[in-house]
Motif scaffolding. Structure first.
Motif, PDB file in Angstrom:
ATOM      1  N   PRO A  61     -13.224 -61.116 105.418  1.00  0.00           N
ATOM      2  CA  PRO A  61     -12.174 -60.693 106.361  1.00  0.00           C
ATOM      3  C   PRO A  61     -11.801 -61.807 107.343  1.00  0.00           C
ATOM      4  N   GLN A  62     -10.506 -61.893 107.651  1.00  0.00           N
ATOM      5  CA  GLN A  62      -9.959 -62.866 108.597  1.00  0.00           C
ATOM      6  C   GLN A  62     -10.065 -64.308 108.104  1.00  0.00           C
ATOM      7  N   HIS A  63     -10.189 -64.480 106.785  1.00  0.00           N
ATOM      8  CA  HIS A  63     -10.295 -65.813 106.192  1.00  0.00           C
ATOM      9  C   HIS A  63      -9.419 -65.890 104.947  1.00  0.00           C
ATOM     10  N   GLY A  64      -8.968 -67.106 104.619  1.00  0.00           N
ATOM     11  CA  GLY A  64      -8.192 -67.318 103.414  1.00  0.00           C
ATOM     12  C   GLY A  64      -6.952 -66.450 103.369  1.00  0.00           C
ATOM     13  N   GLU A  65      -6.764 -65.763 102.244  1.00  0.00           N
ATOM     14  CA  GLU A  65      -5.605 -64.896 102.086  1.00  0.00           C
ATOM     15  C   GLU A  65      -5.648 -63.681 103.010  1.00  0.00           C
ATOM     16  N   ARG A  66      -6.783 -63.459 103.646  1.00  0.00           N
ATOM     17  CA  ARG A  66      -6.940 -62.274 104.509  1.00  0.00           C
ATOM     18  C   ARG A  66      -6.895 -62.641 105.991  1.00  0.00           C
ATOM     19  N   ALA A  67      -6.390 -63.824 106.284  1.00  0.00           N
ATOM     20  CA  ALA A  67      -6.415 -64.303 107.667  1.00  0.00           C
ATOM     21  C   ALA A  67      -5.707 -63.364 108.630  1.00  0.00           C
ATOM     22  N   GLN A  68      -4.671 -62.685 108.155  1.00  0.00           N
ATOM     23  CA  GLN A  68      -3.911 -61.774 109.011  1.00  0.00           C
ATOM     24  C   GLN A  68      -4.175 -60.306 108.660  1.00  0.00           C
ATOM     25  N   GLY A  69      -5.219 -60.052 107.907  1.00  0.00           N
ATOM     26  CA  GLY A  69      -5.508 -58.693 107.464  1.00  0.00           C
ATOM     27  C   GLY A  69      -6.153 -57.842 108.544  1.00  0.00           C
ATOM     28  N   PRO A  70      -6.233 -56.530 108.310  1.00  0.00           N
ATOM     29  CA  PRO A  70      -6.755 -55.621 109.331  1.00  0.00           C
ATOM     30  C   PRO A  70      -8.273 -55.582 109.442  1.00  0.00           C
ATOM     31  N   ALA A  71      -8.981 -55.935 108.372  1.00  0.00           N
ATOM     32  CA  ALA A  71     -10.444 -55.827 108.403  1.00  0.00           C
ATOM     33  C   ALA A  71     -11.035 -56.860 109.359  1.00  0.00           C
ATOM     34  N   PRO A  72     -11.996 -56.476 110.198  1.00  0.00           N
ATOM     35  CA  PRO A  72     -12.582 -57.422 111.158  1.00  0.00           C
ATOM     36  C   PRO A  72     -13.670 -58.282 110.511  1.00  0.00           C
ATOM     37  N   GLU A  74     -16.804 -58.930 110.925  1.00  0.00           N
ATOM     38  CA  GLU A  74     -18.013 -58.413 111.559  1.00  0.00           C
ATOM     39  C   GLU A  74     -19.125 -58.321 110.532  1.00  0.00           C
ATOM     40  N   GLN A  75     -20.362 -58.436 110.997  1.00  0.00           N
ATOM     41  CA  GLN A  75     -21.483 -58.447 110.074  1.00  0.00           C
ATOM     42  C   GLN A  75     -21.503 -57.222 109.176  1.00  0.00           C
ATOM     43  N   ARG A  76     -21.353 -56.048 109.751  1.00  0.00           N
ATOM     44  CA  ARG A  76     -21.442 -54.818 108.963  1.00  0.00           C
ATOM     45  C   ARG A  76     -20.394 -54.812 107.861  1.00  0.00           C
ATOM     46  N   VAL A  77     -19.163 -55.173 108.201  1.00  0.00           N
ATOM     47  CA  VAL A  77     -18.071 -55.168 107.230  1.00  0.00           C
ATOM     48  C   VAL A  77     -18.317 -56.207 106.138  1.00  0.00           C
ATOM     49  N   CYS A  78     -18.715 -57.406 106.528  1.00  0.00           N
ATOM     50  CA  CYS A  78     -18.950 -58.469 105.547  1.00  0.00           C
ATOM     51  C   CYS A  78     -20.093 -58.115 104.602  1.00  0.00           C
ATOM     52  N   VAL A  79     -21.145 -57.522 105.135  1.00  0.00           N
ATOM     53  CA  VAL A  79     -22.275 -57.129 104.297  1.00  0.00           C
ATOM     54  C   VAL A  79     -21.854 -56.041 103.314  1.00  0.00           C
ATOM     55  N   GLU A  80     -21.095 -55.069 103.774  1.00  0.00           N
ATOM     56  CA  GLU A  80     -20.630 -54.000 102.887  1.00  0.00           C
ATOM     57  C   GLU A  80     -19.718 -54.539 101.797  1.00  0.00           C
ATOM     58  N   GLU A  81     -18.823 -55.466 102.146  1.00  0.00           N
ATOM     59  CA  GLU A  81     -17.934 -56.039 101.139  1.00  0.00           C
ATOM     60  C   GLU A  81     -18.709 -56.877 100.135  1.00  0.00           C
ATOM     61  N   LEU A  82     -19.648 -57.663 100.614  1.00  0.00           N
ATOM     62  CA  LEU A  82     -20.445 -58.476  99.703  1.00  0.00           C
ATOM     63  C   LEU A  82     -21.236 -57.584  98.754  1.00  0.00           C
ATOM     64  N   ALA A  83     -21.793 -56.507  99.256  1.00  0.00           N
ATOM     65  CA  ALA A  83     -22.529 -55.578  98.397  1.00  0.00           C
ATOM     66  C   ALA A  83     -21.610 -55.012  97.312  1.00  0.00           C
ATOM     67  N   ALA A  84     -20.362 -54.725  97.662  1.00  0.00           N
ATOM     68  CA  ALA A  84     -19.406 -54.216  96.674  1.00  0.00           C
ATOM     69  C   ALA A  84     -19.093 -55.271  95.615  1.00  0.00           C
ATOM     70  N   VAL A  85     -18.944 -56.526  96.032  1.00  0.00           N
ATOM     71  CA  VAL A  85     -18.687 -57.601  95.078  1.00  0.00           C
ATOM     72  C   VAL A  85     -19.894 -57.800  94.158  1.00  0.00           C
ATOM     73  N   VAL A  86     -21.094 -57.697  94.705  1.00  0.00           N
ATOM     74  CA  VAL A  86     -22.303 -57.819  93.883  1.00  0.00           C
ATOM     75  C   VAL A  86     -22.363 -56.702  92.844  1.00  0.00           C
ATOM     76  N   ARG A  87     -22.013 -55.492  93.236  1.00  0.00           N
ATOM     77  CA  ARG A  87     -21.995 -54.383  92.270  1.00  0.00           C
ATOM     78  C   ARG A  87     -20.985 -54.646  91.156  1.00  0.00           C
ATOM     79  N   TYR A  88     -19.817 -55.166  91.535  1.00  0.00           N
ATOM     80  CA  TYR A  88     -18.801 -55.522  90.545  1.00  0.00           C
ATOM     81  C   TYR A  88     -19.356 -56.561  89.570  1.00  0.00           C
ATOM     82  N   ALA A  89     -19.970 -57.602  90.098  1.00  0.00           N
ATOM     83  CA  ALA A  89     -20.491 -58.676  89.255  1.00  0.00           C
ATOM     84  C   ALA A  89     -21.626 -58.184  88.365  1.00  0.00           C
ATOM     85  N   GLY A  90     -22.486 -57.340  88.904  1.00  0.00           N
ATOM     86  CA  GLY A  90     -23.633 -56.857  88.137  1.00  0.00           C
ATOM     87  C   GLY A  90     -23.248 -56.055  86.915  1.00  0.00           C
TER      88      GLY A  90
END
Length: 235
Positions: A61-72, A74-90
């Motif tokens: 969130p707030q980086h790259g293509e998401r620089a102007q996006g609504p997601a903050p 924040e640690q909680r959000v980044c951890v949750e998103e990373l966990a979702a990406v890991v599930r996708y990859a697995g």
């Protein structure tokens, strides 16, 4: 020849897949003020793809293509998103490894601690977020009492101190961490203290390589050569 790359989204998160099909994947997690195609990720892909890996990176969130996006960012959000990406990859690759840069390593320690990863590579890792926030509070002359009262306080060095982020870091220390891990650390790192990184490496049996003259942010040709050599050695 330009490397094969595919852009797509994982649950609305912009992602980038480097290299042709392979059964082994390295999930790359960038840090603050970075993005999914930043230099360390590109160097990782240049080294890993010829060795039979694909590399999957994505924008926090707030980086790259998401620089102007609504997601903050924040640690909680980044951890949750990373966990979702890991599930996708697995679900799509047989063998998973991990690369975390700076704060990307911190998010990985929380999101991936129970994942059956083959290997983790950490560059300039943040391994104690509470300590880092307390250091930034000291640099800015901000007490915990003031931060609790004001909730968010901008600093003169470009970061905003946040009470909720401090509380999250206090509640979620690093560990346990059972993934075989190698760390590349700059001896001139002014963000992550050497004794903290050394203690983490000793506690969890990580292979620690220190480049004495490098800062937190590896960016000069000499520093990037050191990073390339480390990738080549560890992959």
């Amino acid at each position: 020849m330009e490397m094969e790359k595919k852009t797509f989204e994982i649950g609305g998160i912009p992602a980038l897949l480097w290299g042709p099909g392979a059964e082994r994947l390295i999930l790359a997690v960038h840090g603050s003020h970075s993005h999914k195609a930043d230099v360390p990720v590109r160097l990782l892909a240049e080294c890993a793809v010829p060795r039979g890996y694909q590399v999957l990176s994505f924008d926090l969130p707030q980086h790259g293509e998401r620089a102007q996006g609504p997601a903050p960012f924040e640690q909680r959000v980044c951890v949750e998103e990373l966990a979702a990406v890991v599930r996708y990859a697995g679900k799509r690759w047989l063998r998973l490894s991990l690369f975390g840069n700076s704060l990307g390593a911190w998010f990985s320690l929380a999101a991936c601690r129970d994942e059956p990863l083959e290997q983790a590579l950490f560059l300039s890792p943040v391994v104690d977020m509470r300590r880092l926030i307390e250091n930034m509070m000291a640099w800015a002359g901000v007490t915990p009492q003031r931060l609790r009262a004001e909730r968010k306080i901008p600093t003169g060095f470009g970061e905003t101190l946040c009470w909720d982020e401090y509380c999250y870091a206090c509640r979620h220390p690093a560990g346990p961490w059972r993934v075989p891990t190698a760390i590349l650390y700059g001896g001139k790192d002014d963000l992550c203290e050497q004794e903290v990184v050394q203690a983490f490496a000793q506690r969890f049996g990580c292979a620690l390589t220190t480049v004495p003259w490098a800062p937190h942010y590896f960016h000069t040709p000499q520093e990037l050569d050191a990073l390339r050599g480390w990738f080549a050695e560890k992959l």
